[in-house]
Design a protein around this motif. Sequence first.
Motif, PDB file in Angstrom:
ATOM      1  N   THR A 168      -6.907  -0.041   5.549  1.00  0.00           N
ATOM      2  CA  THR A 168      -5.984  -0.698   4.350  1.00  0.00           C
ATOM      3  C   THR A 168      -4.608  -1.388   4.961  1.00  0.00           C
ATOM      4  O   THR A 168      -4.515  -2.568   4.417  1.00  0.00           O
ATOM      5  N   HIS A 190      -3.455  -5.713   5.295  1.00  0.00           N
ATOM      6  CA  HIS A 190      -2.224  -6.081   4.787  1.00  0.00           C
ATOM      7  C   HIS A 190      -1.352  -6.643   5.934  1.00  0.00           C
ATOM      8  O   HIS A 190      -0.336  -7.711   5.893  1.00  0.00           O
ATOM      9  N   TYR A 201       0.797   5.930   4.087  1.00  0.00           N
ATOM     10  CA  TYR A 201      -0.347   5.141   4.920  1.00  0.00           C
ATOM     11  C   TYR A 201       0.361   5.275   6.428  1.00  0.00           C
ATOM     12  O   TYR A 201      -0.555   5.123   7.116  1.00  0.00           O
ATOM     13  N   PHE A 238       0.783  -1.074  -0.228  1.00  0.00           N
ATOM     14  CA  PHE A 238      -0.098   0.041   0.180  1.00  0.00           C
ATOM     15  C   PHE A 238       0.821   1.358   0.079  1.00  0.00           C
ATOM     16  O   PHE A 238       2.183   1.081   0.282  1.00  0.00           O
ATOM     17  N   ARG A 240     -13.312  -1.986   6.639  1.00  0.00           N
ATOM     18  CA  ARG A 240     -13.389  -2.915   5.695  1.00  0.00           C
ATOM     19  C   ARG A 240     -14.852  -3.464   5.410  1.00  0.00           C
ATOM     20  O   ARG A 240     -15.256  -3.632   4.374  1.00  0.00           O
ATOM     21  N   GLY A 281     -10.366   3.361   0.916  1.00  0.00           N
ATOM     22  CA  GLY A 281     -10.548   2.304   2.086  1.00  0.00           C
ATOM     23  C   GLY A 281     -10.534   1.009   1.392  1.00  0.00           C
ATOM     24  O   GLY A 281     -11.005   0.720   0.397  1.00  0.00           O
ATOM     25  N   PRO A 282     -10.133  -0.064   2.537  1.00  0.00           N
ATOM     26  CA  PRO A 282     -10.480  -1.247   1.991  1.00  0.00           C
ATOM     27  C   PRO A 282     -11.607  -1.952   1.774  1.00  0.00           C
ATOM     28  O   PRO A 282     -11.730  -3.196   1.060  1.00  0.00           O
ATOM     29  N   ALA A 300      -9.454   5.265   6.623  1.00  0.00           N
ATOM     30  CA  ALA A 300      -9.188   4.391   5.315  1.00  0.00           C
ATOM     31  C   ALA A 300      -7.833   3.853   5.401  1.00  0.00           C
ATOM     32  O   ALA A 300      -7.519   2.827   4.991  1.00  0.00           O
TER      33      ALA A 300
END
Length: 342
Positions: A215, A219, A85, A81, A280, A132-133, A211
Amino acid sequence: MTHAPRLPLAVGLPMAVASGLAIPVQGRINGALGARLGDGIAAAVVSFSTGLILMVIVSLLAPRGRAGLAQILPALREHRFPPYYALAGGIGAFFVFAQSFTVGLLGIALFTVATVTGQTLSGLLVDRLGIGPAGKKSVTGIRVIGCILTIAAVSWAVSPRFAGGAAGATGAAGSAAGAAGSAAGAADPTALLLPIILPVLAGFLMSFQQAMNGTATVHYGTPIAATLVNFVAGTCVLWVAWSIKVAVAGPADPLPGEWWYYLGGPMGCVFIGLGALLVRSLGVLVTGLGMIAGQLLGSLGLDLLVPTPGTVVEAATVLGTLLTLASIVVATLPWPRGAFRR
């Protein structure tokens, strides 16, 4: 990447409301600490630092925490990502700055309306862009109506505090500064323009923070790691700011001995971690609306159960809080496919 199952709305939305309950508790604690230290930035440093210590302990002791900790550097190194972030915690630090420097001028009521307005509008934007995810979510008529109702409901809920100016203000600024700011605003409305823009921007950025944290959680495989990174970034920003302030104005008063002054950080861990988990499943807008409802419910509960001197719970506060809950229902109602789509 760990694909955790998405939570159904009936489970995720109450969790968002529950996480929002921690926000006014943290605000009450940090406000009291800021008054005790005579320094709002020092109080924020203490809050973020205690939260960081807690997240380090959880990350090392919990199996999921250790697994997430092992994924942080690989995720950043492999650019799973955007690397910036990882700096999402700086938005939390910026929010604290806005709170410290404008609550005394605007009062807690206007500050709340400004931040909620910014957060609600950006929630629509972030979902529309798919940052966002949860991916992209269209701006439908029903979601816009829900946002408008939320802003109106929050304004109604805090309207009794407008009459008191800064009486409801918390933090290092204190009531005297708030009264002076209110008087200045009455004399020259344009004098409040810049102080209002700051909390609107802080609220606007909060949706992006959620967001980005959401994300990163996908991960890392756990919100524990995302919350840890969030506190690392925010703590670094605040320590730098506080060091500059100390060099210019001198240190704050000594730290208090009472244990409850140090619960602000753990409260922050709760709503940051749950927010990172929920976006999410719910999307940024609905997660933010749920937290706003929880914030109002928590504030109402504190005013009823642990009131500060001079606190009076009025009908507008109760009814505005109930309308906020109704606006969330409106924003999450199913709507015919393609209707009012923009």
